[in-house]
Write an enzyme that holds these catalytic residues in place. Structure first.
Site, mmCIF file in Angstrom:
data_model
loop_
_atom_site.group_PDB
_atom_site.id
_atom_site.type_symbol
_atom_site.label_atom_id
_atom_site.label_comp_id
_atom_site.label_asym_id
_atom_site.label_seq_id
_atom_site.Cartn_x
_atom_site.Cartn_y
_atom_site.Cartn_z
ATOM 1 N NE ARG A 141 -10.399 35.214 -29.387
ATOM 2 C CZ ARG A 141 -8.819 34.865 -29.776
ATOM 3 N NH1 ARG A 141 -8.129 34.152 -28.710
ATOM 4 N NH2 ARG A 141 -8.448 35.102 -30.752
ATOM 5 C CE1 TYR A 144 -31.366 27.264 -17.356
ATOM 6 C CE2 TYR A 144 -29.386 26.418 -18.931
ATOM 7 C CZ TYR A 144 -30.567 27.223 -18.650
ATOM 8 O OH TYR A 144 -30.799 27.947 -19.473
ATOM 9 C CG ASP A 175 -25.155 27.074 -12.120
ATOM 10 O OD1 ASP A 175 -25.715 27.895 -11.465
ATOM 11 O OD2 ASP A 175 -25.920 26.578 -13.009
ATOM 12 C CE LYS A 200 -31.033 32.477 -16.617
ATOM 13 N NZ LYS A 200 -30.556 31.269 -16.340
HETATM 14 C C1 LIG Z 1 -29.795 30.092 -16.915
HETATM 15 C C2 LIG Z 1 -29.111 29.215 -16.463
HETATM 16 C C3 LIG Z 1 -28.089 28.728 -16.937
HETATM 17 C C4 LIG Z 1 -27.500 28.883 -18.112
HETATM 18 O O1 LIG Z 1 -27.043 30.269 -18.435
HETATM 19 P P1 LIG Z 1 -27.097 31.148 -19.924
HETATM 20 O O2 LIG Z 1 -26.697 32.672 -19.276
HETATM 21 O O3 LIG Z 1 -28.390 31.021 -20.337
HETATM 22 O O4 LIG Z 1 -26.146 30.437 -20.844
HETATM 23 C C5 LIG Z 1 -27.129 27.820 -16.070
HETATM 24 N N1 LIG Z 1 -27.446 27.278 -14.906
HETATM 25 C C6 LIG Z 1 -28.647 27.850 -14.371
HETATM 26 C C7 LIG Z 1 -29.038 27.412 -12.983
HETATM 27 C C8 LIG Z 1 -29.582 28.699 -14.964
HETATM 28 O O5 LIG Z 1 -30.641 29.259 -14.278
#
Ligand SMILES: *Cc1c(COP(=O)(O)O)cnc(C)c1O
Length: 398
Positions: free
Chosen positions: A57, A110, A182, A207
């Site tokens: 952790r 998001y 992000d 992603k």
């Molecule tokens: C999918 C996504 C998230 C969240 O990510 P997770 O891995 O599903 O928790 C945050 N921001 C964007 C732009 C995303 O596409």
């Protein structure tokens, strides 16, 4: 932007360390805890007077390689791997906001980031103002004496509006705010927010970075000073760290990031151009199209536009749903950045946490569809869309 070819090498080599066995591929260190040579050594590791692992952790060699690699790609001093993209968003915000502080964020974000900001954080006395980040005056007007953080994602889901990172970084510096971006839709190979002066970059590694749809993961990139708080005050105690096995899978996925992304972008550009002139498609949102407001920031800010396209059918809600159900090749699924082409209906899926009013203000119409263009042959992808569009409205004529 750093030279693309330097980054194409870094996705494979950056962050690697030699290992005892001389294995080409980083060994997976699947261990929760680490053995000390002596009680004194254990004490020294806890005291921080000796470097070394204690407990996964707090840190793990496989996860650490992923952290070094993403830091090298984004150009940050340090990085932390988290259990999900949302854990990355939460860690960045919790590290920089306390009771009584104020956050300014883009009104398009998001879905879960939106609910984190507007419901969970408000429970802890953190105020949030959401504004349109295309409007410089609106951002500036939202800043108050207790504002601490400015947050956005660009290009933003689902219309792919592009916000000016130079401008956001300048506003943050002027008002002494921590800026958080992000970068999930772009990855560091297409856009590097830190080069524009942004403080913290976060990713859903679920992603494109992993790219194979088999892991939920996140990453936070920031300065060493920020990372002390993010890792050792927030993630250590909240516990939302990444499993070493998932880190290992992402390291594997990352090796092909450059080749995958080029194919995603090539395919998406062709699909967007195809859809733009289709009579049954009323609007296409993709930044390479001259009609898209984000077009002018292609080049200076984003090298290419990524693999996500949104479009509106010239159709009702029922017809749009039927279109998705009948569409060959595409899987009906949220997420993006996988090898498979995916399609989803934002109004009933990703943007369902919004109220009707919030949805309409955000332009999430009933006939809006979002696709993540996959790595299949672009001819097959376009043929599938053509087949689906041919069927649209036909039932009304019968
Ligand atoms: C999918 C996504 C998230 C969240 O990510 P997770 O891995 O599903 O928790 C945050 N921001 C964007 C732009 C995303 O596409």
């Amino acid at each position: 932007m750093q030279d693309r070819w330097k980054l194409a090498t870094k996705v494979i080599h950056a962050g690697r360390e030699s290992n005892q066995a001389g294995a080409l591929v980083t060994p997976l260190c699947q261990s929760a805890t680490f053995v000390f040579d002596s009680a004194e050594q254990g004490g020294a590791r806890f005291a921080g007077t000796e470097q070394g692992y204690i407990y996964t952790r707090l840190g793990n060699p496989t996860t650490a390689e992923l952290e070094r690699k993403i830091a090298a790609l984004e150009g940050s001093e340090a990085a932390a791997a988290t259990a999900s993209g949302m854990a990355a968003v939460s860690a960045a915000l919790l590290a920089n906001l306390s009771h009584g502080d104020h956050l300014v964020a883009s009104n398009a974000v998001y879905g879960c980031t939106f609910s984190l900001m507007t419901s969970l954080l408000t429970k802890f006395g953190i105020e949030v103002t959401l504004v349109n980040f295309s409007d410089e005056a609106a951002i500036k007007a939202a800043i108050k004496p207790n504002t601490k953080v400015i947050f956005c994602e660009t290009p933003v889901n689902p219309h792919l509006d592009v916000y000016n990172l130079d401008l956001i970084a300048a506003i943050a510096k002027q008002h002494n705010l921590v800026s958080v971006v992000d970068n999930t839709f772009m990855t560091p190979l297409l856009q590097q927010p830190i080069k524009h002066g942004i403080d913290i970059v976060i990713h859903s590694a679920t992603k494109y970075l992993n790219g194979h749809g088999d892991v939920i993961a996140g990453l936070v990139c920031a300065s060493n000073e920020q990372m002390e708080v993010i890792k050792y005050e927030v993630l250590k105690d909240v516990g939302a760290v990444l499993s070493p096995h998932d880190a290992w899978l992402i390291l594997r996925g990352l090796k092909t990031l450059d080749v995958r992304l080029e194919r995603h972008c090539d395919n998406a550009e062709k699909v967007a151009s195809y859809l733009e002139y289709h009579p049954k498609v009323s609007k296409v949102y993709y930044p390479t199209l001259k009609s898209h407001p984000g077009h002018k920031l292609l080049g200076p800010q984003m090298r290419r536009a990524g693999g996500v396209i949104a479009f509106e059918l010239d159709a009702s809600l029922e017809e749009s749903i039927k279109f998705i159900n009948q569409l060959p090749l595409f899987s009906i699924a949220v997420s993006l950045g996988d090898a498979e082409s995916l399609i989803q209906h934002p109004a009933s899926m990703t943007h369902s946490p919004y109220t009707d009013e919030e949805r309409s203000r955000a332009g999430i119409t009933d006939n809006l569809l979002r696709i993540s263009v996959g790595l299949e042959s672009v001819e097959d992808i376009i043929q599938a869309l053509e087949g689906g569009l041919d069927k649209l409205h036909i039932n009304q004529l019968l």
